[in-house]
Design a protein around this motif. Structure first.
Motif, mmCIF file in Angstrom:
data_model
loop_
_atom_site.group_PDB
_atom_site.id
_atom_site.type_symbol
_atom_site.label_atom_id
_atom_site.label_comp_id
_atom_site.label_asym_id
_atom_site.label_seq_id
_atom_site.Cartn_x
_atom_site.Cartn_y
_atom_site.Cartn_z
ATOM 1 N N SER A 20 -7.751 18.585 8.382
ATOM 2 C CA SER A 20 -8.323 19.903 8.101
ATOM 3 C C SER A 20 -9.398 19.858 7.025
ATOM 4 O O SER A 20 -10.204 20.787 6.915
ATOM 5 C CB SER A 20 -7.212 20.884 7.685
ATOM 6 N N THR A 21 -9.417 18.793 6.233
ATOM 7 C CA THR A 21 -10.397 18.699 5.150
ATOM 8 C C THR A 21 -11.462 17.644 5.399
ATOM 9 O O THR A 21 -12.368 17.465 4.581
ATOM 10 C CB THR A 21 -9.697 18.371 3.814
ATOM 11 N N GLY A 22 -11.349 16.907 6.502
ATOM 12 C CA GLY A 22 -12.300 15.853 6.785
ATOM 13 C C GLY A 22 -12.083 14.612 5.944
ATOM 14 O O GLY A 22 -12.997 13.800 5.776
ATOM 15 N N ASP A 23 -10.872 14.425 5.430
ATOM 16 C CA ASP A 23 -10.551 13.238 4.629
ATOM 17 C C ASP A 23 -10.085 12.145 5.580
ATOM 18 O O ASP A 23 -8.938 12.133 6.027
ATOM 19 C CB ASP A 23 -9.462 13.577 3.610
ATOM 20 N N SER A 24 -10.972 11.204 5.897
ATOM 21 C CA SER A 24 -10.638 10.160 6.859
ATOM 22 C C SER A 24 -9.900 8.986 6.237
ATOM 23 O O SER A 24 -9.426 8.111 6.951
ATOM 24 C CB SER A 24 -11.915 9.649 7.533
ATOM 25 N N SER A 25 -9.795 8.962 4.916
ATOM 26 C CA SER A 25 -9.139 7.845 4.237
ATOM 27 C C SER A 25 -7.726 8.173 3.784
ATOM 28 O O SER A 25 -6.810 7.382 3.936
ATOM 29 C CB SER A 25 -9.979 7.411 3.032
ATOM 30 N N CYS A 26 -7.525 9.372 3.226
ATOM 31 C CA CYS A 26 -6.201 9.811 2.750
ATOM 32 C C CYS A 26 -5.551 8.762 1.841
ATOM 33 O O CYS A 26 -4.409 8.355 2.056
ATOM 34 C CB CYS A 26 -5.291 10.145 3.919
ATOM 35 N N GLY A 27 -6.286 8.331 0.863
ATOM 36 C CA GLY A 27 -5.722 7.413 -0.116
ATOM 37 C C GLY A 27 -5.986 5.959 0.171
ATOM 38 O O GLY A 27 -5.733 5.108 -0.681
ATOM 39 N N ALA A 28 -6.434 5.644 1.363
ATOM 40 C CA ALA A 28 -6.707 4.264 1.771
ATOM 41 C C ALA A 28 -5.438 3.429 1.761
ATOM 42 O O ALA A 28 -4.383 3.855 1.293
ATOM 43 C CB ALA A 28 -7.787 3.624 0.907
#
Length: 488
Positions: free
Chosen positions: A350-358
């Motif tokens: 929903s936020t466009g965060d494709s890594s989410c912490g890696a």
């Protein structure tokens, strides 16, 4: 690795291991070796240097292997392993219907066997430490301690300290069973004895546990927090896991469960809050300000929860947290993958965060973050001199990992327990290619199957849904014959 290499890993004296890479907090490093003696890492450094300075150590070269910290399961219920799939597909509040009756039907042998079975599954999945949140079986908790020791796993062992008469039993979370176990003073005396009982134990570390905040009086919530803080232990409490528990707390106290614990002075570095899936921004601030730790249990959220804990937000705020299975499945790599995957679905999309912490975030929280959360950060969780030699040898020559561009990410998304060659706890080989190194795992599994059948028959378990096979048969019996033929 063949049998002679296994024998080299189990021989006497200091051990010098030379893998392809060692996973340090900053990432995998080539050309390193480690020296292990008396259950601890004695040295970590360049292989040629350690071979020169430790000539009496037994050197074992490990081509194609990564040496990495063992996983830490920050939330488990070891004596619930006989239930397994009984909870699958059930509505979220299952504790009173499944877990309390199941644990209540355990005797000493079945409790020991259930706990050892869970410990074996954890070891096979690369966990070198598990935090048990306290059994409700009517046996001495030392039965669980003995099972952990005999399996060879490090265990943070909770003693349930519930003493509230007001818990109404409507909860059903992984927590209170709707009543007090003993009066407050007796609970606190038992808590003090429990904390002293395992002082100096090499594998078992005492902890206190309260099922949910409403399962203990305010006096006991404060006192257990004080006792744990004074002894360097943790108090494990299921907090903000399900909507029903949050709503009951609002009705009873005008505060959410975590806010209630803060009001009475029970938050702090000694608290390990299990789940914490339903958190407001204010509650995130409380966690950050008080140094309270959290067990983020992503598989439990998927299987029976109401929400996914905001773990990426916790990481950004500096909140201490580890990863827990909640007894769902004992595979450390799949747990790390679930941790990232759940954040991606719940928040990243929903936020466009494709890594989410890696990848590194989830490896770190699965190892040293978990060790810190369960109170063992000074003892285990990383590969460093002076710490316990709790580690894994992982085959990185597999099709999934050999063409590595970013090993931490690949371990999280493509690793699994089949790639674990060996599991060491306190410097001893405990599991070799998925099997216990020095005891009969197959015999344990056979006995567990026998005892589980008898225990489940005896327990007053209530399930909402049929088994998947029975549900399928019922579904097919309701379909018109023409539709069944078309489906075939």
């Amino acid at each position: 690795m063949n049998q002679p290499e296994r024998e080299l890993l189990t021989g006497p004296g200091p051990l010098l291991l030379v893998p392809d890479a060692v996973l340090l907090p900053e990432g995998p490093v080539d050309g390193l070796a480690v020296v292990i003696d008396d259950g601890r890492f004695e040295a970590v450094g360049p292989a040629d240097e350690l071979e020169r300075t430790h000539p009496r150590s037994r050197a074992v070269r490990l081509p194609g292997r990564l040496l990495m910290p063992g996983f830490v399961d920050a939330h488990h219920h070891l004596t619930q392993s006989f239930g397994a799939a009984l909870a699958f597909g059930e509505p979220s509040e299952i504790f009173r219907r499944v877990w309390v009756p199941l644990e209540g039907a355990l005797d000493e042998e079945s409790a020991y066997t259930a706990a050892k079975l869970a410990a074996l599954e954890a070891l096979r999945g690369g966990f070198t430490t598990v935090a048990d949140a306290g059994t409700r079986a009517g046996v001495d908790v030392d039965v669980v301690a003995s099972a952990a020791r005999d399996a060879g796993i490090r265990c943070v062992l909770g003693l349930v300290c519930n003493d509230a008469d007001g818990a109404d039993g409507a909860d059903g979370t992984d927590g209170g069973d709707g009543g007090a176990t003993e009066a407050g003073p007796a609970v606190l005396r038992n808590a003090e004895k429990h904390l002293a009982r395992y002082a100096g134990d090499p594998l078992v570390h005492a902890s206190l546990a309260i099922s949910i905040p409403e399962a203990a009086t305010e006096r006991t919530l404060r006192a257990t927090a004080r006792l744990a803080a004074e002894s360097g232990a943790v108090v494990q409490i299921h907090v903000n896991e399900h909507l029903a528990g949050v709503e009951r707390s609002l009705l009873r106290h005008g505060l959410r469960p975590l806010e209630h614990l803060h009001r009475i002075g029970a938050l702090g570095p000694q608290l390990l809050a299990a789940h914490a899936a339903l958190l407001t921004p204010h509650e995130l601030t409380l966690l950050a300000d008080t140094g309270t730790a959290v067990s983020y249990n992503p598989v439990a959220s998927a299987w029976k929860g109401n929400a996914v804990a905001p773990a990426t937000a916790m990481a950004e705020r500096g909140i201490r947290f580890g990863l827990g299975t909640d007894g769902t499945r004992g595979d450390g790599f799949r747990l790390a993958e679930a941790a990232e995957f759940a954040q991606r679905l719940a928040y990243g999309l929903s936020t466009g965060d494709s890594s989410c912490g890696a990848g590194w975030t989830w490896l770190e929280t699965a190892t040293r973050g978990g060790a810190d959360a369960v109170g063992l950060g000074a003892r285990t969780g990383i590969i460093a001199p002076g710490l316990a030699a709790d580690f894994l040898l992982v085959d990185i020559g597999t099709p999934e990992l050999s063409l590595s561009w970013d090993l931490p990410w690949e371990l999280v998304r493509r690793g699994n327990r089949d790639q674990i060659t060996a599991v060491f706890v306190a410097g001893r080989l405990r599991v070799w290619h998925g099997r216990p190194a020095d005891w009969d795992g197959a015999a344990l599994v056979r006995r567990a199957a026998e005892l589980a059948r008898a225990t489940v028959r005896k327990a007053d378990i209530t399930r909402v849904h049929r088994t998947s096979t029975a549900a399928r048969a019922l579904h097919q019996s309701r379909e018109p014959a023409g539709e069944r033929r078309a489906a075939r």
